[in-house]
Design a protein around this motif. Structure first.
Motif, mmCIF file in Angstrom:
data_model
loop_
_atom_site.group_PDB
_atom_site.id
_atom_site.type_symbol
_atom_site.label_atom_id
_atom_site.label_comp_id
_atom_site.label_asym_id
_atom_site.label_seq_id
_atom_site.Cartn_x
_atom_site.Cartn_y
_atom_site.Cartn_z
ATOM 1 N N LEU A 45 31.493 33.764 41.311
ATOM 2 C CA LEU A 45 32.431 32.868 41.839
ATOM 3 C C LEU A 45 33.888 32.994 40.963
ATOM 4 C CD1 LEU A 45 30.182 29.628 42.102
ATOM 5 C CD2 LEU A 45 31.212 31.185 43.988
ATOM 6 N N PHE A 46 33.569 33.284 39.627
ATOM 7 C CA PHE A 46 34.950 33.346 38.967
ATOM 8 C C PHE A 46 35.703 34.874 39.112
ATOM 9 C CE2 PHE A 46 34.950 29.397 37.475
ATOM 10 C CZ PHE A 46 33.627 28.928 36.948
ATOM 11 N N GLU A 47 34.969 35.642 39.876
ATOM 12 C CA GLU A 47 35.488 37.185 39.698
ATOM 13 C C GLU A 47 36.668 37.287 40.630
ATOM 14 O OE1 GLU A 47 32.639 40.179 40.399
ATOM 15 O OE2 GLU A 47 31.319 39.356 38.698
ATOM 16 N N ALA A 48 37.711 38.029 40.143
ATOM 17 C CA ALA A 48 38.754 38.231 41.190
ATOM 18 C C ALA A 48 38.350 38.755 42.485
ATOM 19 C CB ALA A 48 39.795 39.124 40.347
ATOM 20 N N PRO A 49 38.847 38.334 43.406
ATOM 21 C CA PRO A 49 38.436 38.798 44.881
ATOM 22 C C PRO A 49 38.762 40.221 45.142
ATOM 23 C CG PRO A 49 39.742 37.099 45.299
ATOM 24 C CD PRO A 49 39.570 37.143 43.633
ATOM 25 N N GLU A 50 39.986 40.638 44.558
ATOM 26 C CA GLU A 50 40.501 42.202 44.922
ATOM 27 C C GLU A 50 39.659 42.774 44.138
ATOM 28 O OE1 GLU A 50 42.802 38.797 44.686
ATOM 29 O OE2 GLU A 50 43.272 39.977 43.090
ATOM 30 N N ALA A 51 39.732 44.349 44.778
ATOM 31 C CA ALA A 51 38.892 45.220 44.136
ATOM 32 C C ALA A 51 39.602 45.594 42.656
ATOM 33 C CB ALA A 51 38.961 46.644 44.777
ATOM 34 N N GLU A 52 38.832 46.052 41.411
ATOM 35 C CA GLU A 52 39.148 45.889 40.253
ATOM 36 C C GLU A 52 40.045 47.451 40.397
ATOM 37 O OE1 GLU A 52 38.488 42.903 38.780
ATOM 38 O OE2 GLU A 52 39.138 44.647 37.411
ATOM 39 N N SER A 53 41.504 47.307 39.873
ATOM 40 C CA SER A 53 42.095 48.456 39.981
ATOM 41 C C SER A 53 42.104 49.031 38.712
ATOM 42 C CB SER A 53 43.589 48.058 40.108
ATOM 43 O OG SER A 53 44.037 46.863 39.060
ATOM 44 N N GLY A 54 42.602 50.484 38.364
ATOM 45 C CA GLY A 54 42.317 51.123 37.271
ATOM 46 C C GLY A 54 43.088 50.779 36.083
ATOM 47 N N THR A 55 44.167 49.983 36.482
ATOM 48 C CA THR A 55 44.952 49.386 35.231
ATOM 49 C C THR A 55 44.169 48.302 34.546
ATOM 50 O OG1 THR A 55 46.244 47.965 36.357
ATOM 51 C CG2 THR A 55 46.948 50.349 36.144
ATOM 52 N N PRO A 56 43.939 48.287 33.284
ATOM 53 C CA PRO A 56 43.423 47.294 32.612
ATOM 54 C C PRO A 56 44.076 45.815 32.634
ATOM 55 C CG PRO A 56 43.775 49.187 31.057
ATOM 56 C CD PRO A 56 44.656 49.151 32.429
ATOM 57 N N GLU A 57 45.194 45.839 33.244
ATOM 58 C CA GLU A 57 46.018 44.408 32.930
ATOM 59 C C GLU A 57 46.006 43.840 34.264
ATOM 60 O OE1 GLU A 57 46.376 46.467 29.508
ATOM 61 O OE2 GLU A 57 46.762 44.113 30.344
ATOM 62 N N ALA A 58 44.807 43.593 34.884
ATOM 63 C CA ALA A 58 44.779 42.832 36.050
ATOM 64 C C ALA A 58 44.929 41.665 36.074
ATOM 65 C CB ALA A 58 43.229 43.057 36.923
ATOM 66 N N GLU A 59 45.799 40.963 36.803
ATOM 67 C CA GLU A 59 46.060 39.615 36.807
ATOM 68 C C GLU A 59 44.887 38.735 36.819
ATOM 69 O OE1 GLU A 59 49.155 37.812 36.849
ATOM 70 O OE2 GLU A 59 47.487 36.447 36.281
ATOM 71 N N ARG A 60 44.681 37.662 35.764
ATOM 72 C CA ARG A 60 43.515 36.972 35.622
ATOM 73 C C ARG A 60 43.702 35.683 35.887
ATOM 74 N NH1 ARG A 60 42.852 39.578 30.605
ATOM 75 N NH2 ARG A 60 41.991 41.619 30.745
ATOM 76 N N GLU A 61 45.000 35.298 35.908
ATOM 77 C CA GLU A 61 45.104 33.715 36.144
ATOM 78 C C GLU A 61 44.674 33.211 37.549
ATOM 79 O OE1 GLU A 61 48.583 33.184 33.132
ATOM 80 O OE2 GLU A 61 47.591 31.246 34.274
ATOM 81 N N ALA A 62 44.459 32.058 37.571
ATOM 82 C CA ALA A 62 44.070 31.682 39.025
ATOM 83 C C ALA A 62 45.479 31.658 39.949
ATOM 84 C CB ALA A 62 43.281 30.221 39.096
ATOM 85 N N PRO A 63 45.143 31.965 41.056
ATOM 86 C CA PRO A 63 46.813 32.225 41.531
ATOM 87 C C PRO A 63 46.977 30.683 41.990
ATOM 88 C CG PRO A 63 44.693 32.787 43.269
ATOM 89 C CD PRO A 63 43.998 32.612 41.952
ATOM 90 N N THR A 64 48.281 30.489 41.855
ATOM 91 C CA THR A 64 48.844 29.237 41.881
ATOM 92 C C THR A 64 49.315 29.060 43.515
ATOM 93 O OG1 THR A 64 50.871 30.045 41.466
ATOM 94 C CG2 THR A 64 49.678 29.106 39.560
ATOM 95 N N VAL A 65 49.546 27.877 43.874
ATOM 96 C CA VAL A 65 49.788 27.639 45.344
ATOM 97 C C VAL A 65 50.980 28.365 45.757
ATOM 98 C CG1 VAL A 65 50.485 25.904 47.025
ATOM 99 C CG2 VAL A 65 48.690 25.305 45.208
ATOM 100 N N GLY A 66 52.013 28.427 45.055
ATOM 101 C CA GLY A 66 53.186 29.548 45.308
ATOM 102 C C GLY A 66 53.140 30.491 45.202
#
Lengths: 562, 629
Positions: free
Chosen positions: A478-499
């Motif tokens: 439930l908490f995983e990022a829904p997009e596929a994990e990209s190769g770069t380790p710096e994937a955005e981890r914060e919850a997407p804000t409304v804007g």
């Protein structure tokens, strides 16, 4: 007139009034039901002080047993009734809202569904309150029939892929099982049947199983009555012993439907489809109310059979078998849940596993684990209801029941996902949550009885390992990022804000949030302060361990039993 | 509400509040975490010497008892110190791009850690242990699927360990009737003559549980996944503090069983059970080293190095003397510090470059000098070379083996220790020396707060290396109370130590002198360097392919890089052994069978009429057989 009859009268009133008053709008029906359960809960809580001081019997309409209905209000029965009404009220609150895009009132939301649900609640309350076996049978039947109808009324979710998603995996699984690895576990199965196949087949299975079991119980009741002329549990306690093989046969026949309702192996083949097909609100009731009430009835029957002289010696012979069945149920339940793709089925099988633990605890000699079995039951009811309600919400948001499709929903609704995690951790038996104390208590009793019970303990511990893995898998996805994990380790981890450019999702409706919050708070409260519940559970356990004390004096004036 | 209970209750409360209310206030969360770590250090200072302090948390159905013991205090003080340095680092590390959001859960984990170290009875220990388990699961997984796979692997092994722990707990309860830790262990130890089988069973169950937590023996493979996939600052905590729980529990709960009351067989003076554990430790040390050599990912390599070090510690514990336990505790402390340094410098590198693979890095010493020095100091300590702290503890471990004449067990330990230099130096060279890739030409050094954390840790490593008494004196005082519990009298019952000298069975070394000799030589060389001829800067050229294009041979430039699969000849030598004895494959096939079983069970129970008939038939059979007796 005895006012305690309100406990039964309120759900009956709902089921009769709703079809009359709610012709035009189902919302009226839902409100009537919610308010009625709330009133019943308040009434039950008001009755507590007097009942805790001394248990009492209520003879309905002045007809003495064995012809009339006798209700037995004790800490055990009233506590169970309070739990049932709590879950009923919260489920009714859940049904008040419409968490998904589903415009057509399905299942428990239509007027008919509300009436049926009220009957189910009646069945649950009745089988806990009554002191008479035949009444228990009647209430079991009521609960069973209304459950069958409600399961069959489940509608698939509106989105197209849900139609295929709700079809259970059958032959496709068999072919791919040989080469399956975890990543490709749930391939999309072809739609082999009509969209509501799950609901229909699940309910039919349940009906066949429940009716067969009821038949056995009726047979057992007939045999018992012919031999003893009694049907009330308390009187059986003081009745001279029946012939051992006869007593055994009767006991087995009587236990059948209760074991089925509590999902004990091998009577739990109906569990998967029935739960998957049921609407989310009713699934919560089925597990929270149905299984709990049946388990309480089972505990009372077992305690009478254990200490009661009518069944003298029966419990000793049954004990080993019940331990075995309980252990098998734990293993089967947790193993079956492991690979399930449908979240409701996972929760249903997990329920079965937990009921196995209850049976193991109930089968221990001298009722050592009685208090902890009750605590375990209560914590399970609360946590499972929480999980089912949230599962319904997530399923509505994701458009399907498959938990893999719900990946990432926790980032949009962190509170809901957090509460789901709380429920899951409680079922796993982790501390800070209610389930820990229950499991610890049952395990302690199992270990201290020694002998074959140690195998049951091994089964429970193995079940805990499997349970931990699949629950955490779901909770974390439930908490995983829904997009596929990209190769770069710096994937955005914060919850997407409304804007952030994504379309803002609707917030969690109050009808889902409120019950979930209450149930999660209950789980946390019981986990941090278990003594709160023990105040009610301790006398209830005493009643189970030595039923003759309570029953024989309180219920039935001397001239009542023939 | 005393100094013991207040942090235990306040920390989870703050953590939960932070989780619920401050989800977006990232800096505030990490600031709170830093304050919490500071508060824990202050608590450690307050608790020192007050050994009579205890606290009970009453929950109605049970009372969780906590007690301030010297051993627990030692572990708590060490881990709190390391946590403070890591918290400094984390405050800077968790900026918008790298934030992992695990601060609230980490605070709950800190409280659970304190609970484990100060547990006074079994239930308190179990509660703290379990809370530690699930919070660490969520922290390691931190919302990423690849990290989830690593975390669930770790947690499955942890669950198996918990099952064993529960079984042991209830067995102890049944045998001794008490839940108090010290009381029940003493009662259990007294049962060696009456019920040796039962006591051995308890010891075995506890050993399984704690070996799983410390990645020893058959459980060696989870750090490579978990430490590598965890958030980078948390990896330092994992390798530094968390993996030591099992060893702490071994000292606290298992060693007392083998004290003076032990009445079973012994091998070379130590009980058979502990001797086997010692060999498990030695083999784990070798295995960890071999696997580390093969690694190309810097975090996985250091994770295997941790496994290897845990092996040394277990070896030291197995000799069952006070000296051995002191050596083990000293190595635990040193490992915390130098592994923390190493992992933090790796985190700083990852922070600036985003890379974890050795063959994609290189030459960073010129851009990140402080980070380079931290790593250098760390690996010198890890290799066990004076003047850094690792030498003293490894020396003491081997001395403890000598004290029992267990020379055979010293062989794998020495092999592993020496071979560790293969991967440690490779790590240094691969990341910091060699050519700087054009991609990283503009890499800036680590942020100031991170550099501060690394500097403090470097200082700690050097200080303990020069003055081993800084760590050994508290250890000796803590173990003074344990003397009647662990093997009393005889060789190794004293820990002679002064501030600057360590003494063993065969010799003594004044490390202060050694350290100053090294320092003097270093300064001398530095002076010579500065006085030497003028140096001119030369631009680097990409010369390692000597003008050829690797694509012509169907290779990418990275594959052709000298650092890629650096030890291939060595790997070829050991691969056959590793392939044949692959425990990972065994676990993987076990997991696969279970998944298949799960599918079949679910299908069998959902099947149609045939399933129902079989079910009812099965029920009839069970009932008849079970009842007809």
């Amino acid at each position: 007139m005895h006012h305690e009859i309100l406990l039964l009268a309120l759900p009956i009133a709902v089921s009769f009034l709703v079809p009359l008053l709610a012709r035009r709008s189902a919302a009226v029906a839902r409100w009537i039901a919610f308010l009625a359960y709330l009133a019943a809960l308040a009434y039950t809580l008001a009755l507590f002080p007097s009942v805790m001081a001394s248990a009492r019997a209520v003879i309905v309409a002045g007809w003495l047993p064995p012809l009339g209905i006798a209700l037995f209000l004790s800490p055990l029965s009233l506590g169970a009734v309070a739990l049932v009404y709590l879950i009923a009220a919260l489920t009714a609150l859940y049904n008040l809202s419409s968490p998904g895009e589903n415009k057509r009132p399905e299942g428990g939301r239509s007027a008919r569904g509300v009436a049926l649900q009220a009957l189910f609640v009646l069945g649950g309350v009745g089988m806990v309150l009554t002191a008479d076996l035949f009444n228990a049978f009647v209430f079991l039947e009521i609960a069973g029939i209304s459950a069958f109808a409600l399961v069959a009324s489940g509608r698939p979710l509106q989105s197209g892929r849900a139609a295929a998603a709700n079809v259970p995996v059958t032959s496709v699984e068999k072919k791919s099982a040989a080469a399956a690895d975890s990543k490709t576990a749930s391939a999309e199965p072809p739609a082999e049947a009509a969209p509501s196949a799950v609901s229909t087949s699940g309910s039919l299975r349940y009906l066949v199983a429940a009716q067969t079991a009821s038949l056995f119980m009726l047979l057992g009741i007939g045999l018992l009555y012919s031999a003893t002329g009694l049907l009330t549990l308390p009187s059986l306690v003081s009745h001279p012993a029946l012939k051992s093989s006869f007593g055994l046969l009767t006991a087995l026949l009587l236990l059948f439907p209760v074991l089925l309702e509590t999902k004990i192996v091998p009577l739990n083949f109906w569990v998967g489809r029935a739960y998957a097909g049921a609407p989310a609100g009713f699934a919560a009731s089925l597990s929270g109310i149905g299984a709990t009430a049946a388990a309480v009835l089972l505990l009372r029957m077992l305690s009478v059979m254990g200490s009661g002289s009518a069944f003298a010696g029966t419990a000793g012979e049954l004990r080993g078998v019940l331990l075995l069945l309980g252990s098998l149920t734990v293993l089967v339940g947790e193993t079956a849940a492991f690979r399930e793709a449908d979240l409701k089925k996972v929760l249903a099988w997990s329920s079965a596993g937990q009921m196995g633990v209850v049976l193991v605890g109930a089968a221990l000699p001298a009722g050592e684990a009685a208090a902890w079995v009750l605590f375990f039951l209560a914590s399970h009811a609360v946590a499972k209801a929480l999980l089912f309600l949230l599962a319904g919400f997530f399923a509505a948001r994701a458009g399907t029941n498959r938990w893999k499709a719900m990946k990432g929903l926790g980032r949009l609704h962190p509170l809901a996902a957090g509460m789901f995690t709380v429920g899951a951790l409680s079922l796993m038996g982790l501390p800070l949550f209610a389930g820990f104390w229950g499991k610890l208590g049952v395990l302690r009793a199992v270990f201290s009885s020694g002998g074959p019970a140690v195998l049951a303990a091994a089964a429970i511990l193995l079940g805990t390992v499997a349970e931990g893995v699949y629950f955490l898998r779901i909770a974390h996805s439930l908490f995983e990022a829904p997009e596929a994990e990209s190769g770069t380790p710096e994937a955005e981890r914060e919850a997407p804000t409304v804007g952030s450019g994504k379309p803002a999702r609707a917030p969690v409706p109050a009808g889902v949030l409120l019950p979930a919050l209450i149930l999660a708070a209950a789980v946390l409260l019981l986990g941090l302060r278990p003594s709160l519940a023990m105040r009610v559970i301790a006398p209830a356990a005493r009643e189970l361990v030595s039923p003759d004390e309570q029953y024989a004096q309180k219920i039935l004036p001397s001239g009542a039993s023939r | 509400m005393n100094a013991l209970l207040l942090p235990l209750l306040a920390l989870p409360a703050i953590g939960i509040v932070s989780l619920l209310l401050f989800r977006r206030a990232r800096v505030l969360q990490w600031l709170l975490f830093l304050l919490a770590a500071g508060a824990l250090v202050a608590t450690a200072a307050l608790l020192y010497g007050r050994w009579e302090l205890s606290a009970g948390l009453s929950l109605g159905v049970a009372t969780l008892g906590f007690r301030n013991t010297p051993l627990g205090w030692l572990f708590f003080a060490f881990s709190s110190g390391l946590t403070l340095f890591i918290a400094l680092f984390s405050l800077s590390y968790n900026d918008r791009r790298h934030s992992s959001g695990v601060a609230p859960l980490w605070m709950i984990l800190l409280a659970a850690t304190m609970g484990i170290f100060f547990a006074g009875d079994w239930i308190a220990f179990l509660v703290a242990w379990e809370i530690m388990g699930w919070t660490s699961f969520f922290i390691i997984a931190h919302g990423r699927e690849s990290s989830f796979r690593a975390s669930i692997y770790y947690y499955t092994l942890s669950l198996i360990g918990t099952a064993a722990l529960l079984a042991a707990l209830f067995t102890v309860w049944r045998l001794t009737g008490t839940l108090d830790l010290d009381g029940s262990l003493a009662a259990l130890a007294a049962l060696w003559t009456a019920q040796p089988g039962a006591v051995t069973l308890v010891a075995l169950l506890l050993a399984v549980s704690f070996l799983a937590k410390s990645a020893l023996g058959p459980f060696f493979m989870w750090p490579a996944l978990a430490h590598a996939e965890a958030p980078d600052d948390f990896s330092a905590y994992l390798s530094g503090v968390m993996i030591k729980y099992g060893l702490f529990a071994l000292v606290r709960l298992v060693l007392p069983l083998f004290g003076p009351a032990y009445a079973g067989a012994t091998v070379q003076g130590t009980p058979v059970f502990l001797y086997i554990l010692g060999w498990i430790g030695g083999l784990t040390a070798v295995w960890g080293t071999l696997l580390a050599v093969r690694e190309n990912d810097m975090k996985r390599m250091m994770a295997y190095s941790t496994v290897s070090n845990m092996g040394y510690i277990l070896v030291a514990l197995s000799v069952n003397t006070v000296f051995g336990v002191a050596a083990a505790l000293f190595h635990i402390f040193n490992h915390m510090i130098f592994k923390g340094t190493i992992f933090l410098s790796l985190a700083a590198v990852k922070y600036r470059t985003g890379e974890r693979q050795l063959h994609r890095l290189g030459g960073l010493a010129y851009r990140m000098p402080v980070t380079f020095f931290a790593f250098l100091i760390g690996i010198i300590a890890a290799a066990g070379i004076p003047p850094m702290s690792g030498f003293a503890s490894k020396w003491m471990v081997i001395q403890s083996l000598f004290s029992r004449r267990m020379l055979l067990l010293a062989v794998p330990v020495l092999f592993a220790s020496t071979a560790s230099f293969m991967y440690l130096y490779r790590g240094l060279h691969g990341i910091y020396l060699g050519q700087l890739s054009p991609r990283f030409r503009d890499v800036r050094p680590a942020p100031p707060l991170q550099m501060l954390a690394m500097l403090l840790l470097m200082l700690a490593v050097y200080a303990v290396g020069t003055f081993p008494g800084l760590a050994l004196l508290p250890i000796r005082d803590a173990l003074a109370g344990l003397q009647e519990v662990i093997g009393a009298g005889g060789v190794g019952s004293q820990i002679p130590v002064t501030l600057g000298t360590i003494m063993g069975v065969s010799s003594r070394i004044n490390l202060t002198t050694v350290s100053f000799v090294f320092l003097g030589s270093f300064i001398g060389v530095l002076v010579l360097y500065l006085l030497g001829k003028r140096r001119s800067r030369v631009e680097w050229l990409d010369t390692y392919t000597a003008g050829e294009d690797p694509a012509e041979w169907n290779m990418t430039p990275e594959q052709y890089h000298y650092a890629y699969r650096f030890y291939e000849p060595f790997e070829k030598m050991i691969n056959p052994l590793l392939e044949r004895l692959s425990l990972e494959r065994a676990y993987e096939s076990l997991a696969r069978s279970f998944r298949r079983l799960s599918g079949s069970v679910a299908r069998a129970l959902s099947g149609g009429g045939a399933g129902v008939a079989v079910a009812l038939l099965a029920l009839a059979v069970i009932l008849i057989v079970g009842v007809a007796r």
